[in-house]
Motif scaffolding. Structure first.
Motif, PDB file in Angstrom:
ATOM      1  N   THR A  81     -10.689   5.923  -1.248  1.00  0.00           N
ATOM      2  CA  THR A  81      -9.685   5.621  -0.284  1.00  0.00           C
ATOM      3  C   THR A  81      -8.166   6.121  -0.512  1.00  0.00           C
ATOM      4  O   THR A  81      -7.454   7.041   0.111  1.00  0.00           O
ATOM      5  CB  THR A  81      -9.312   4.366   0.408  1.00  0.00           C
ATOM      6  OG1 THR A  81     -10.633   3.903   1.150  1.00  0.00           O
ATOM      7  CG2 THR A  81      -8.474   4.439   1.770  1.00  0.00           C
ATOM      8  N   GLN A  82      -7.660   5.544  -1.974  1.00  0.00           N
ATOM      9  CA  GLN A  82      -6.537   6.000  -2.315  1.00  0.00           C
ATOM     10  C   GLN A  82      -6.404   7.367  -2.692  1.00  0.00           C
ATOM     11  O   GLN A  82      -5.523   8.077  -2.451  1.00  0.00           O
ATOM     12  CB  GLN A  82      -6.283   5.267  -3.663  1.00  0.00           C
ATOM     13  CG  GLN A  82      -5.088   5.762  -4.282  1.00  0.00           C
ATOM     14  CD  GLN A  82      -4.099   4.578  -5.051  1.00  0.00           C
ATOM     15  OE1 GLN A  82      -4.200   3.602  -4.584  1.00  0.00           O
ATOM     16  NE2 GLN A  82      -3.175   5.012  -5.879  1.00  0.00           N
ATOM     17  N   ASP A 100      -4.453  -1.043  -5.714  1.00  0.00           N
ATOM     18  CA  ASP A 100      -3.567  -1.595  -6.944  1.00  0.00           C
ATOM     19  C   ASP A 100      -4.232  -3.161  -7.041  1.00  0.00           C
ATOM     20  O   ASP A 100      -5.327  -3.425  -6.662  1.00  0.00           O
ATOM     21  CB  ASP A 100      -2.103  -1.900  -6.241  1.00  0.00           C
ATOM     22  CG  ASP A 100      -2.005  -3.020  -5.268  1.00  0.00           C
ATOM     23  OD1 ASP A 100      -3.016  -3.569  -4.766  1.00  0.00           O
ATOM     24  OD2 ASP A 100      -0.857  -2.950  -4.633  1.00  0.00           O
ATOM     25  N   GLY A 101      -3.660  -3.723  -8.052  1.00  0.00           N
ATOM     26  CA  GLY A 101      -4.133  -4.982  -8.641  1.00  0.00           C
ATOM     27  C   GLY A 101      -4.675  -6.039  -7.597  1.00  0.00           C
ATOM     28  O   GLY A 101      -5.848  -6.392  -7.551  1.00  0.00           O
ATOM     29  N   PRO A 102      -3.672  -6.294  -6.853  1.00  0.00           N
ATOM     30  CA  PRO A 102      -3.990  -7.600  -5.704  1.00  0.00           C
ATOM     31  C   PRO A 102      -5.060  -7.076  -4.666  1.00  0.00           C
ATOM     32  O   PRO A 102      -6.032  -7.735  -4.296  1.00  0.00           O
ATOM     33  CB  PRO A 102      -2.649  -7.740  -5.158  1.00  0.00           C
ATOM     34  CG  PRO A 102      -1.482  -7.181  -5.978  1.00  0.00           C
ATOM     35  CD  PRO A 102      -2.246  -6.200  -6.893  1.00  0.00           C
ATOM     36  N   SER A 103      -5.000  -5.800  -4.482  1.00  0.00           N
ATOM     37  CA  SER A 103      -6.068  -5.080  -3.419  1.00  0.00           C
ATOM     38  C   SER A 103      -7.499  -5.052  -4.166  1.00  0.00           C
ATOM     39  O   SER A 103      -8.324  -5.398  -3.375  1.00  0.00           O
ATOM     40  CB  SER A 103      -5.815  -3.611  -3.153  1.00  0.00           C
ATOM     41  OG  SER A 103      -4.571  -3.714  -2.176  1.00  0.00           O
ATOM     42  N   TRP A 105       0.893  -1.028   0.069  1.00  0.00           N
ATOM     43  CA  TRP A 105       0.081   0.006   0.081  1.00  0.00           C
ATOM     44  C   TRP A 105       0.897   1.384  -0.061  1.00  0.00           C
ATOM     45  O   TRP A 105       0.132   2.246  -0.304  1.00  0.00           O
ATOM     46  CB  TRP A 105      -0.745  -0.118   1.080  1.00  0.00           C
ATOM     47  CG  TRP A 105      -2.005  -0.810   0.975  1.00  0.00           C
ATOM     48  CD1 TRP A 105      -2.214  -1.917  -0.111  1.00  0.00           C
ATOM     49  CD2 TRP A 105      -3.290  -0.909   1.505  1.00  0.00           C
ATOM     50  NE1 TRP A 105      -3.537  -2.304  -0.059  1.00  0.00           N
ATOM     51  CE2 TRP A 105      -4.139  -2.065   0.968  1.00  0.00           C
ATOM     52  CE3 TRP A 105      -3.878  -0.372   2.642  1.00  0.00           C
ATOM     53  CZ2 TRP A 105      -5.387  -2.228   1.423  1.00  0.00           C
ATOM     54  CZ3 TRP A 105      -5.281  -0.603   3.124  1.00  0.00           C
ATOM     55  CH2 TRP A 105      -5.967  -1.553   2.574  1.00  0.00           C
ATOM     56  N   TRP A 106       2.144   1.289   0.485  1.00  0.00           N
ATOM     57  CA  TRP A 106       2.871   2.490   0.343  1.00  0.00           C
ATOM     58  C   TRP A 106       4.358   1.681   0.006  1.00  0.00           C
ATOM     59  O   TRP A 106       4.955   0.657   0.561  1.00  0.00           O
ATOM     60  CB  TRP A 106       3.160   3.071   1.909  1.00  0.00           C
ATOM     61  CG  TRP A 106       2.051   4.061   2.145  1.00  0.00           C
ATOM     62  CD1 TRP A 106       1.996   5.391   1.782  1.00  0.00           C
ATOM     63  CD2 TRP A 106       0.708   3.570   3.121  1.00  0.00           C
ATOM     64  NE1 TRP A 106       0.825   5.877   2.298  1.00  0.00           N
ATOM     65  CE2 TRP A 106       0.228   4.917   3.268  1.00  0.00           C
ATOM     66  CE3 TRP A 106       0.450   2.456   3.412  1.00  0.00           C
ATOM     67  CZ2 TRP A 106      -1.176   4.916   3.773  1.00  0.00           C
ATOM     68  CZ3 TRP A 106      -0.535   2.354   4.510  1.00  0.00           C
ATOM     69  CH2 TRP A 106      -1.299   3.694   4.610  1.00  0.00           C
ATOM     70  N   GLY A 153      -0.466   2.379  -3.325  1.00  0.00           N
ATOM     71  CA  GLY A 153      -1.018   1.101  -3.948  1.00  0.00           C
ATOM     72  C   GLY A 153      -2.222   0.612  -3.176  1.00  0.00           C
ATOM     73  O   GLY A 153      -2.493  -0.591  -3.194  1.00  0.00           O
ATOM     74  N   ILE A 154      -2.978   1.272  -2.600  1.00  0.00           N
ATOM     75  CA  ILE A 154      -4.258   0.980  -1.959  1.00  0.00           C
ATOM     76  C   ILE A 154      -5.267   0.177  -2.919  1.00  0.00           C
ATOM     77  O   ILE A 154      -6.022  -0.409  -2.475  1.00  0.00           O
ATOM     78  CB  ILE A 154      -4.942   1.967  -1.103  1.00  0.00           C
ATOM     79  CG1 ILE A 154      -3.884   2.356   0.181  1.00  0.00           C
ATOM     80  CG2 ILE A 154      -6.247   1.626  -0.240  1.00  0.00           C
ATOM     81  CD1 ILE A 154      -4.395   3.416   0.992  1.00  0.00           C
TER      82      ILE A 154
END
Length: 441
Positions: A423-424, A229-232, A215-216, A226-227
């Protein structure tokens, strides 16, 4: 969770800002100009200590009995989020407690705010009581801002009695988790395998980290957020599907309603961390011995790595007039055998090496009293934690934004992925306004 790059994040604010923050609270810190006068006081010292969780009262009582010249008054002002928020407010007012428990991800913001004392002058003798990785959770650029207390590798805590009644097994993968969730609903329409709690920032972050998210990230003086990002977003889509199919209950944890459902055996598991059995026992004492832990389900079969969820340290407030005594208290609470024996019995996994080794000969926590291999499963989870997780300088902002956005998504039936994107954006805007350089902005 190793907080990588924190010292650089502090530097990014500018030395002038950092120095101004460190001088807040009336100059009563461990490195303030009046430290000698503070520590020269004679007679019994009374310390104020804020901390949540099972076993803290008993540990403080044991410390007081062993230290007649230092007496500690313990207050539970709420969980990790509540304690951090109240500590920052009290610090700005100049009346923070001498010591407080803080989750590791909260430390960077507290350091930047100048709320914590550097206790490195008082902790050199206990450094080797922890692995370098654990010690790094509370020390930055040679300064020490707390003594590690516990670590919380993620596991699946489940009601074994109910699992046995329904003839289901703990899922090994998240795909199996979805299948088991459907099976539970079919066999007991009033029950749910698990809860999706909209305010559980740390839990979702841990699951995203397990899936490969970060996330950072910090490269030089530039942050990447990266909040969303793809996996999240894949993790969000997974839970969205379970919510849409009514296979998990979307509701806050530990409310009277949730506690009632738990006690009725209608909530069957909590994918959480090693501290969870102690929390559940506090609201479902009659289920002692009914529960067990299993490895957290895997996103990719064969990849058994997990993130830490939570875990905390005892930090000394910048406002404390007794920093040396407070540091002595923090050290004892996390390295003394009496202290970590109490800690283990309460279900926490100690941060200290000796405490971790002691779990091998310890009984499991009361909630999981029937599980003979409890500490074996716990130790394996701790050994397979993901290293070098970076937490940013505005975790509290992220936590608040996440809770607001996800709660609204649940209420309005809008996509969880969109809540992550909101959130991001809040996090990025906040970092930019504070003076941080953010990639892609």
């Amino acid at each position: 969770m190793r907080i990588k790059g924190v010292s650089r994040s502090v530097a990014a604010l500018g030395m002038a800002v950092l120095l101004a923050a460190c001088s807040s609270g009336g100059g009563n810190g461990a490195d303030g100009g009046d430290t000698a006068a503070q520590e020269a006081e004679t007679g019994p010292v009374t310390l104020q200590f804020w901390c949540w969780g099972s076993g803290k009262k008993e540990k403080v009582e044991a410390f007081n009995k062993a230290h007649p010249d230092i007496q500690v008054r313990h207050t539970d002002v709420g969980g990790g989020t509540d304690t951090a928020t109240k500590l920052l407010t009290a610090s700005r007012a100049g009346n923070a407690p001498d010591a407080a428990c803080l989750e590791y991800q909260s430390l960077p913001a507290m350091i930047v705010a100048g709320a914590l004392a550097d206790i490195s002058a008082y902790t050199g003798g206990i450094k080797d009581a922890f692995t370098p990785e654990v010690w790094s959770l509370t020390s930055f650029d040679g300064a020490v801002y707390g003594v590690p207390q516990d670590v919380g590798p993620m596991v699946m805590v489940y009601n074994k009695k109910r699992f046995d009644e329904l003839k289901i097994e703990p899922p090994k993968t998240w795909k199996e988790f979805a299948d088991v969730a459907a099976e539970v609903r079919k066999k007991d329409p009033e029950a749910y395998l698990a809860t999706f709690a909209p305010g559980e920032f740390g839990n979702f972050a841990g699951l995203a980290q397990q899936a490969g998210s970060s996330w950072w990230k910090l490269d030089g003086d530039t942050w990447t957020v990266g909040i969303a990002d793809g996996p999240s977003t894949e993790v969000a889509a997974f839970w969205q599907d379970l919510i849409d199919r009514d296979l998990v209950k979307a509701q806050p944890l530990l409310t009277p309603e949730w506690n009632n459902q738990l006690n009725k055996g209608k909530i069957l598991s909590w994918p959480s961390a090693l501290w969870a059995p102690g929390v559940l026992y506090s609201v479902a004492e009659k289920q002692a011995g009914d529960w067990a832990i299993a490895p957290l389900p895997q996103w990719k079969e064969g990849d058994d790595r997990v993130a830490f969820q939570g875990g905390s340290a005892i930090a000394v407030s910048k406002n404390s007039k007794h920093a040396k005594a407070a540091a002595e208290f923090a050290a004892w609470m996390n390295t003394d055998k009496t202290a970590y024996d109490i800690q283990i019995s309460a279900g926490e996994y100690p941060a200290a090496i000796a405490g971790q080794q002691a779990t091998a000969d310890s009984d499991p926590p009361a909630l999981v009293a029937g599980q003979k291999d409890y500490w074996e499963v716990a130790t394996k989870a701790a050994q397979r934690t993901i290293p070098h997780i970076t937490w940013g300088p505005n975790v509290k902002t992220a936590e608040s934004a996440f809770g607001d956005a996800v709660s609204a998504a649940i209420r309005d039936k809008t996509p969880l992925v969109d809540a992550l994107k909101k959130t991001q954006q809040v996090v990025v805007d906040d970092m930019k306004s504070t003076g941080f350089k953010v990639a892609g902005q």
